[in-house]
Design a protein around this motif. Sequence first.
Motif, PDB file in Angstrom:
ATOM      1  N   ASP A   1      16.309   5.592  36.178  1.00  0.00           N
ATOM      2  CA  ASP A   1      15.193   6.492  36.521  1.00  0.00           C
ATOM      3  C   ASP A   1      14.337   5.943  37.646  1.00  0.00           C
ATOM      4  OD1 ASP A   1      14.888   9.005  34.836  1.00  0.00           O
ATOM      5  OD2 ASP A   1      15.372   7.538  33.306  1.00  0.00           O
TER       6      ASP A   1
ATOM      7  N   THR B   1      15.903  16.369  44.248  1.00  0.00           N
ATOM      8  CA  THR B   1      16.362  16.163  42.880  1.00  0.00           C
ATOM      9  C   THR B   1      17.411  17.187  42.459  1.00  0.00           C
ATOM     10  OG1 THR B   1      14.593  17.575  41.988  1.00  0.00           O
ATOM     11  CG2 THR B   1      14.113  15.222  42.238  1.00  0.00           C
TER      12      THR B   1
ATOM     13  N   LYS C   1      15.064   8.202  41.165  1.00  0.00           N
ATOM     14  CA  LYS C   1      16.234   8.222  40.291  1.00  0.00           C
ATOM     15  C   LYS C   1      17.495   7.982  41.113  1.00  0.00           C
ATOM     16  CE  LYS C   1      14.073  11.313  36.932  1.00  0.00           C
ATOM     17  NZ  LYS C   1      14.105  12.612  36.233  1.00  0.00           N
TER      18      LYS C   1
ATOM     19  N   GLY D   1      25.402   8.547  30.901  1.00  0.00           N
ATOM     20  CA  GLY D   1      23.983   8.292  31.099  1.00  0.00           C
ATOM     21  C   GLY D   1      23.667   6.869  30.682  1.00  0.00           C
TER      22      GLY D   1
ATOM     23  N   TRP E   1      20.328   3.690  30.741  1.00  0.00           N
ATOM     24  CA  TRP E   1      18.931   3.375  31.002  1.00  0.00           C
ATOM     25  C   TRP E   1      18.800   2.580  32.295  1.00  0.00           C
ATOM     26  CZ3 TRP E   1      16.081   6.291  28.176  1.00  0.00           C
ATOM     27  CH2 TRP E   1      16.431   6.586  26.845  1.00  0.00           C
TER      28      TRP E   1
ATOM     29  N   ALA F   1      17.495  18.587  39.635  1.00  0.00           N
ATOM     30  CA  ALA F   1      16.800  19.633  38.881  1.00  0.00           C
ATOM     31  C   ALA F   1      16.339  20.768  39.781  1.00  0.00           C
ATOM     32  CB  ALA F   1      15.608  19.037  38.131  1.00  0.00           C
TER      33      ALA F   1
ATOM     34  N   PRO G   1      20.893   8.861  35.366  1.00  0.00           N
ATOM     35  CA  PRO G   1      19.770   8.691  34.442  1.00  0.00           C
ATOM     36  C   PRO G   1      19.920   9.673  33.278  1.00  0.00           C
ATOM     37  CG  PRO G   1      19.007   8.897  36.718  1.00  0.00           C
ATOM     38  CD  PRO G   1      20.455   9.261  36.717  1.00  0.00           C
ATOM     39  N   TYR G   2      19.480   9.276  32.101  1.00  0.00           N
ATOM     40  CA  TYR G   2      19.609  10.155  30.938  1.00  0.00           C
ATOM     41  C   TYR G   2      18.911  11.494  31.160  1.00  0.00           C
ATOM     42  CZ  TYR G   2      21.825   6.880  27.703  1.00  0.00           C
ATOM     43  OH  TYR G   2      22.727   6.061  27.082  1.00  0.00           O
ATOM     44  N   SER G   3      17.782  11.461  31.856  1.00  0.00           N
ATOM     45  CA  SER G   3      17.042  12.705  32.081  1.00  0.00           C
ATOM     46  C   SER G   3      17.849  13.678  32.930  1.00  0.00           C
ATOM     47  CB  SER G   3      15.697  12.406  32.760  1.00  0.00           C
ATOM     48  OG  SER G   3      15.895  11.699  33.985  1.00  0.00           O
ATOM     49  N   VAL G   4      18.576  13.168  33.919  1.00  0.00           N
ATOM     50  CA  VAL G   4      19.406  14.017  34.768  1.00  0.00           C
ATOM     51  C   VAL G   4      20.619  14.513  33.991  1.00  0.00           C
ATOM     52  CG1 VAL G   4      20.836  14.081  36.851  1.00  0.00           C
ATOM     53  CG2 VAL G   4      18.636  12.880  36.880  1.00  0.00           C
TER      54      VAL G   4
ATOM     55  N   LEU H   1      20.812  14.993  30.813  1.00  0.00           N
ATOM     56  CA  LEU H   1      20.341  16.011  29.871  1.00  0.00           C
ATOM     57  C   LEU H   1      20.158  17.351  30.573  1.00  0.00           C
ATOM     58  CD1 LEU H   1      19.277  16.816  27.078  1.00  0.00           C
ATOM     59  CD2 LEU H   1      17.006  16.029  27.811  1.00  0.00           C
ATOM     60  N   ASP H   2      19.577  17.334  31.770  1.00  0.00           N
ATOM     61  CA  ASP H   2      19.381  18.575  32.523  1.00  0.00           C
ATOM     62  C   ASP H   2      20.715  19.241  32.855  1.00  0.00           C
ATOM     63  OD1 ASP H   2      18.052  20.539  34.330  1.00  0.00           O
ATOM     64  OD2 ASP H   2      19.041  19.364  35.893  1.00  0.00           O
TER      65      ASP H   2
END
Length: 315
Positions: free
Chosen positions: A249, A166, A257, A244, A246, A168, A202-205, A207-208
Amino acid sequence: MNIHVQDAPQRALGFLITQASLIEPQVYATKYQDIQYPSLIPVDTSAPEWIQSVTYFSGDAVGAASWFSGKAQDVPNVELLREKFETTVSMAAIGYRYDLEELGKAMLLGMNLNADKANAARRVSEEFIEQVAFLGDTSKGLTGLVNNGSVTATAAPADGSGSATTFASKTPDQVLRDINGQLTGIFTGSLGAEMADTLLLPYSVLLDLSTRRIDATNQTTILEWVERNNIYTRTTGGRLDIRGIWGLDTAGSGGTKRMVAYRRDPSVVKMHIPMPFRFLPVWQVGPILFEVPGLFRLGGVDIRRPKSVRYLDGI
């Protein structure tokens, strides 16, 4: 009194027809800022509205030039590899309705109907198209931009913290390497003809990357650093569009992801919408019920040059 009651539906229908002619232009002019498919996927509305399918060819050229003597006869030739595809076009619908009581109150008070119901119907149609554009629809055998089986999908290197794949778990250098690997993969796969200009995460990535700094003393985020130092920007001087969306993920292999890199151009990817959303004339569907149907017809997303799109899973 009975005549008055019998006439009420006809007067209400006439009132609603007049109101719809005022509401619809407002609704068609509305732009939804969080609906992303029009800005990320070229849309083609040129096909006839009632066409049943759209045929296209996905092709690639093979061959290379070489040194040649004027007395020789074996001129190198280029060959075109073409494969025929057909995208089915289907119809979808969403509308809104009023009952006699709602219309009667508006007529009594001299009020115009607001556009809320019509806007809601149009919004639902845009959300439907967005879903088909990115993820397709299994009931129609359609794939979307992020899950097309013809596109090369690779796994992210497992060299993050604890051998994780990942973003992250990785350093800024490793994140940039993984992103550049996809961009240069398209460049290599197309024999240097093109390079991806769009990156979907992905939005989560996203954002990170947009909140994590490249080190403890530098205010620059990893996202800002990648935007400046990616191979597309360094090579062309253009801006790599990083968005980003939807659905990414779990779009990757094994529900991981996925990152999507591609060249945003109609020759590479296109979505056919032969009949953009439209409202049909108002009609009476019951003794005291009136409806305004809305229709639209669309096909799936055609990835015409799969080598100009790449997926990276496990990010």
